[in-house]
Design an enzyme around this catalytic site. Structure first.
Site, mmCIF file in Angstrom:
data_model
loop_
_atom_site.group_PDB
_atom_site.id
_atom_site.type_symbol
_atom_site.label_atom_id
_atom_site.label_comp_id
_atom_site.label_asym_id
_atom_site.label_seq_id
_atom_site.Cartn_x
_atom_site.Cartn_y
_atom_site.Cartn_z
ATOM 1 N N HIS A 188 0.696 -1.118 0.068
ATOM 2 C CA HIS A 188 -0.074 0.265 0.702
ATOM 3 C C HIS A 188 0.982 1.422 0.036
ATOM 4 O O HIS A 188 1.976 1.285 0.475
ATOM 5 C CB HIS A 188 -1.203 0.110 1.459
ATOM 6 C CG HIS A 188 -0.369 -0.059 2.399
ATOM 7 N ND1 HIS A 188 -0.214 -1.100 3.207
ATOM 8 C CD2 HIS A 188 0.024 1.082 3.490
ATOM 9 C CE1 HIS A 188 0.159 0.063 4.172
ATOM 10 N NE2 HIS A 188 0.830 0.850 4.240
ATOM 11 N N ARG A 224 -1.345 11.551 4.688
ATOM 12 C CA ARG A 224 -2.364 11.791 5.597
ATOM 13 C C ARG A 224 -3.523 12.294 5.124
ATOM 14 O O ARG A 224 -3.370 12.928 4.192
ATOM 15 C CB ARG A 224 -1.590 12.806 6.180
ATOM 16 C CG ARG A 224 -0.860 11.351 7.134
ATOM 17 C CD ARG A 224 0.732 12.271 7.978
ATOM 18 N NE ARG A 224 1.323 11.759 8.353
ATOM 19 C CZ ARG A 224 1.741 10.590 9.219
ATOM 20 N NH1 ARG A 224 0.786 9.608 9.512
ATOM 21 N NH2 ARG A 224 3.086 9.757 9.436
ATOM 22 N N GLU A 236 -3.310 3.491 1.927
ATOM 23 C CA GLU A 236 -4.278 4.099 2.644
ATOM 24 C C GLU A 236 -4.271 5.435 3.032
ATOM 25 O O GLU A 236 -2.944 6.062 3.388
ATOM 26 C CB GLU A 236 -3.684 3.319 3.733
ATOM 27 C CG GLU A 236 -3.261 3.148 5.161
ATOM 28 C CD GLU A 236 -2.037 3.176 6.278
ATOM 29 O OE1 GLU A 236 -1.986 3.358 7.210
ATOM 30 O OE2 GLU A 236 -1.326 2.137 5.838
ATOM 31 N N ASN A 295 -5.530 11.370 11.388
ATOM 32 C CA ASN A 295 -4.488 11.524 12.982
ATOM 33 C C ASN A 295 -6.612 12.182 13.740
ATOM 34 O O ASN A 295 -6.668 13.462 13.674
ATOM 35 C CB ASN A 295 -4.222 12.491 12.760
ATOM 36 C CG ASN A 295 -2.462 11.635 12.490
ATOM 37 O OD1 ASN A 295 -2.993 10.106 13.095
ATOM 38 N ND2 ASN A 295 -1.791 11.207 11.482
ATOM 39 N N HIS A 328 1.950 12.794 -6.943
ATOM 40 C CA HIS A 328 1.294 11.836 -7.801
ATOM 41 C C HIS A 328 1.203 10.705 -7.351
ATOM 42 O O HIS A 328 2.286 9.823 -7.587
ATOM 43 C CB HIS A 328 1.115 12.989 -9.108
ATOM 44 C CG HIS A 328 1.578 11.963 -10.444
ATOM 45 N ND1 HIS A 328 2.391 12.723 -10.666
ATOM 46 C CD2 HIS A 328 1.781 10.919 -10.849
ATOM 47 C CE1 HIS A 328 3.579 11.795 -11.565
ATOM 48 N NE2 HIS A 328 2.631 11.150 -11.791
ATOM 49 N N GLU A 352 -3.040 11.249 -11.443
ATOM 50 C CA GLU A 352 -2.642 11.880 -12.158
ATOM 51 C C GLU A 352 -4.067 10.011 -13.259
ATOM 52 O O GLU A 352 -4.177 9.186 -12.628
ATOM 53 C CB GLU A 352 -1.835 11.436 -12.567
ATOM 54 C CG GLU A 352 -1.177 11.207 -14.604
ATOM 55 C CD GLU A 352 0.340 10.815 -14.343
ATOM 56 O OE1 GLU A 352 0.145 11.680 -16.128
ATOM 57 O OE2 GLU A 352 0.889 10.492 -13.781
#
Length: 132
Positions: free
Chosen positions: A9, A13, A60, A64, A78, A126
């Site tokens: 993965h 954030r 993922e 937070n 990107h 993209e």
């Protein structure tokens, strides 16, 4: 033998899980699962996992819970996604209020048509037309 077995993965954030989920589902990702990170009895973060149907690799998105924000920095480039019909994809995204940075173009003559969109946190995605 120490070699890599497979790519798992990429993590980014995020600041608004609902907006991010809507964006990535509009792109065609499927939501797979979420997982809370708990330390000392408190939920510190929540990881949201998305994938392309039929592929194991995942995106993922980590939220937070402490309210902090992030700078994208200058090192991030990107994420690239192959689409069968770029015009159809852009039409579908426009219905969700997602517009490309600029009209589709080709990097070189005879090359694939592509364009960029941005997710709610400003990450560039993209879109590369794979058909034709």
């Amino acid at each position: 033998d120490g070699r890599l077995s497979r790519f798992l993965h990429t993590m980014c954030r995020i600041t608004d899980p609902g907006s991010s989920r809507a964006f990535y589902e509009a792109l065609g990702f499927e939501f797979r699962r979420e997982m809370d990170i708990v330390r000392g009895g408190e939920t510190e973060a929540t990881n949201y996992f998305f994938g392309v149907p039929g592929q194991e690799e995942e995106l993922e998105l980590t939220f937070n819970h402490d309210g902090r924000s992030y700078d994208l920095g200058t090192a991030y480039g990107h994420i690239a996604i192959g689409v069968d019909d770029l015009d159809g994809t852009l039409e579908r995204l426009a219905q969700q209020g997602i517009e490309p940075e600029r009209e589709p173009y080709r990097v070189r003559e005879g090359g694939s048509r592509l364009c960029f969109v941005q997710d709610p946190d400003g990450y560039r995605i993209e879109l590369i037309e794979r058909g034709a």
